[in-house]
Design a protein around this motif. Structure first.
Motif, PDB file in Angstrom:
ATOM      1  N   THR A 127      11.110   1.935   5.225  1.00  0.00           N
ATOM      2  CA  THR A 127      11.598   3.402   5.268  1.00  0.00           C
ATOM      3  C   THR A 127      12.443   3.437   4.231  1.00  0.00           C
ATOM      4  N   ALA A 128      13.079   4.410   3.481  1.00  0.00           N
ATOM      5  CA  ALA A 128      13.530   4.026   1.822  1.00  0.00           C
ATOM      6  C   ALA A 128      15.131   4.827   2.621  1.00  0.00           C
ATOM      7  N   PHE A 129      16.250   4.339   2.395  1.00  0.00           N
ATOM      8  CA  PHE A 129      17.774   4.698   2.871  1.00  0.00           C
ATOM      9  C   PHE A 129      18.060   4.813   1.384  1.00  0.00           C
ATOM     10  N   PRO A 130      19.110   6.162   1.602  1.00  0.00           N
ATOM     11  CA  PRO A 130      20.095   6.436   0.155  1.00  0.00           C
ATOM     12  C   PRO A 130      20.575   4.958  -0.226  1.00  0.00           C
ATOM     13  N   ASP A 131      20.513   4.415  -2.564  1.00  0.00           N
ATOM     14  CA  ASP A 131      20.764   3.412  -2.563  1.00  0.00           C
ATOM     15  C   ASP A 131      22.705   3.234  -2.383  1.00  0.00           C
ATOM     16  N   PRO A 132      23.015   2.553  -2.159  1.00  0.00           N
ATOM     17  CA  PRO A 132      24.602   2.421  -1.861  1.00  0.00           C
ATOM     18  C   PRO A 132      25.472   2.824  -2.375  1.00  0.00           C
ATOM     19  N   VAL A 133      25.163   2.887  -3.466  1.00  0.00           N
ATOM     20  CA  VAL A 133      26.249   3.587  -5.043  1.00  0.00           C
ATOM     21  C   VAL A 133      26.117   4.828  -5.519  1.00  0.00           C
ATOM     22  N   THR A 134      24.929   4.654  -5.782  1.00  0.00           N
ATOM     23  CA  THR A 134      25.226   6.187  -5.711  1.00  0.00           C
ATOM     24  C   THR A 134      24.591   7.257  -4.873  1.00  0.00           C
ATOM     25  N   GLY A 135      24.123   7.244  -3.988  1.00  0.00           N
ATOM     26  CA  GLY A 135      23.681   7.964  -2.152  1.00  0.00           C
ATOM     27  C   GLY A 135      22.380   8.644  -2.913  1.00  0.00           C
ATOM     28  N   GLU A 136      21.452   8.223  -4.405  1.00  0.00           N
ATOM     29  CA  GLU A 136      20.289   9.586  -4.416  1.00  0.00           C
ATOM     30  C   GLU A 136      19.579   7.938  -3.452  1.00  0.00           C
ATOM     31  N   MET A 137      18.218   9.418  -2.794  1.00  0.00           N
ATOM     32  CA  MET A 137      17.529   8.682  -1.963  1.00  0.00           C
ATOM     33  C   MET A 137      16.217   8.588  -2.594  1.00  0.00           C
ATOM     34  N   GLU A 189      11.916   7.926  -3.123  1.00  0.00           N
ATOM     35  CA  GLU A 189      10.393   7.921  -2.782  1.00  0.00           C
ATOM     36  C   GLU A 189      10.363   6.686  -2.399  1.00  0.00           C
ATOM     37  N   PRO A 190       9.348   5.944  -1.771  1.00  0.00           N
ATOM     38  CA  PRO A 190       9.175   4.757  -2.004  1.00  0.00           C
ATOM     39  C   PRO A 190       8.180   4.635  -2.504  1.00  0.00           C
ATOM     40  N   GLU A 191       8.097   3.439  -3.515  1.00  0.00           N
ATOM     41  CA  GLU A 191       6.760   2.916  -4.507  1.00  0.00           C
ATOM     42  C   GLU A 191       5.586   2.450  -3.219  1.00  0.00           C
ATOM     43  N   HIS A 192       6.027   2.004  -2.361  1.00  0.00           N
ATOM     44  CA  HIS A 192       4.438   1.390  -0.889  1.00  0.00           C
ATOM     45  C   HIS A 192       5.114   2.049   0.054  1.00  0.00           C
ATOM     46  N   ASP A 193       4.555   2.501   1.172  1.00  0.00           N
ATOM     47  CA  ASP A 193       5.004   2.491   2.540  1.00  0.00           C
ATOM     48  C   ASP A 193       4.170   1.333   3.589  1.00  0.00           C
ATOM     49  N   PHE A 207       0.677  -1.723  -0.162  1.00  0.00           N
ATOM     50  CA  PHE A 207      -0.235   0.229   0.330  1.00  0.00           C
ATOM     51  C   PHE A 207       0.702   1.112  -0.079  1.00  0.00           C
ATOM     52  N   LYS A 208       0.594   2.121  -0.678  1.00  0.00           N
ATOM     53  CA  LYS A 208       0.596   4.090  -0.633  1.00  0.00           C
ATOM     54  C   LYS A 208      -0.319   4.227  -0.298  1.00  0.00           C
ATOM     55  N   ARG A 209       0.580   5.791   0.873  1.00  0.00           N
ATOM     56  CA  ARG A 209       0.006   6.446   0.872  1.00  0.00           C
ATOM     57  C   ARG A 209      -0.884   8.037   0.289  1.00  0.00           C
ATOM     58  N   ARG A 210      -2.104   8.112   0.571  1.00  0.00           N
ATOM     59  CA  ARG A 210      -2.097   8.942  -0.402  1.00  0.00           C
ATOM     60  C   ARG A 210      -1.512  10.436  -0.320  1.00  0.00           C
ATOM     61  N   PRO A 211      -1.987  10.780  -2.105  1.00  0.00           N
ATOM     62  CA  PRO A 211      -1.221  12.088  -1.416  1.00  0.00           C
ATOM     63  C   PRO A 211      -1.235  12.935  -0.686  1.00  0.00           C
ATOM     64  N   GLY A 212      -0.230  14.115  -0.399  1.00  0.00           N
ATOM     65  CA  GLY A 212      -0.131  14.726   0.463  1.00  0.00           C
ATOM     66  C   GLY A 212      -0.123  14.346   2.318  1.00  0.00           C
ATOM     67  N   MET A 213       0.011  12.976   2.132  1.00  0.00           N
ATOM     68  CA  MET A 213      -0.317  13.040   3.793  1.00  0.00           C
ATOM     69  C   MET A 213       1.239  12.071   4.644  1.00  0.00           C
TER      70      MET A 213
END
Length: 123
Positions: free
Chosen positions: A48-58, A60-64, A8-14
């Motif tokens: 909970t997302a964390f930075p990509d170990p190679v690129t460091g890019e964070m 938004e997760p597809e699901h919460d 599941f993904k949270r509703r937009p704005g939440m």
């Protein structure tokens, strides 16, 4: 044992905090109420997302959250789903889902598990 999961993904704005708080303080109570006579296990696993170990890019997760529901057998699952098909219960839960989820991004699956024995690896 029959295990099902929902992604599941949270509703937009939440916010993530609002989502988790509402899910645990309100929405999960519906699951407890309607699953208590059928399911043997009802769990939410928040992501909970964390930075990509190679690129460091964070990103938004597809699901919460990953929802897990375990049923002792097919009969228990069928009985639970029959209850959820009641129009009043369906409307009640759907209305609350609208407050919490992006319903277009709700996905449900059956789970087949394969566990590796790390003490005795095959290779």
């Amino acid at each position: 044992m029959i295990k099902t999961i929902g992604l599941f993904k949270r509703r937009p704005g939440m916010s993530t905090e609002e989502f988790r708080d509402y899910y645990e303080s309100t929405h999960s109570l519906y699951g407890e109420k309607y699953l208590k006579n059928f399911a043997s296990h009802y769990m939410r696993r928040y992501l909970t997302a964390f930075p990509d170990p190679v690129t460091g890019e964070m990103q938004e997760p597809e699901h919460d959250v990953i929802l897990e529901i375990w049923y002792p057998d097919q009969a228990a699952m069928d009985a639970a789903y029959e209850q959820f098909s009641d129009e009043k219960i369906k409307a009640y839960i759907s209305a609350d889902e609208e407050r919490l989820f992006d319903r277009s991004r709700m996905h449900f699956f059956f789970v087949d598990e394969c566990v590796s024995d790390l003490k005795n690896p095959r290779a």
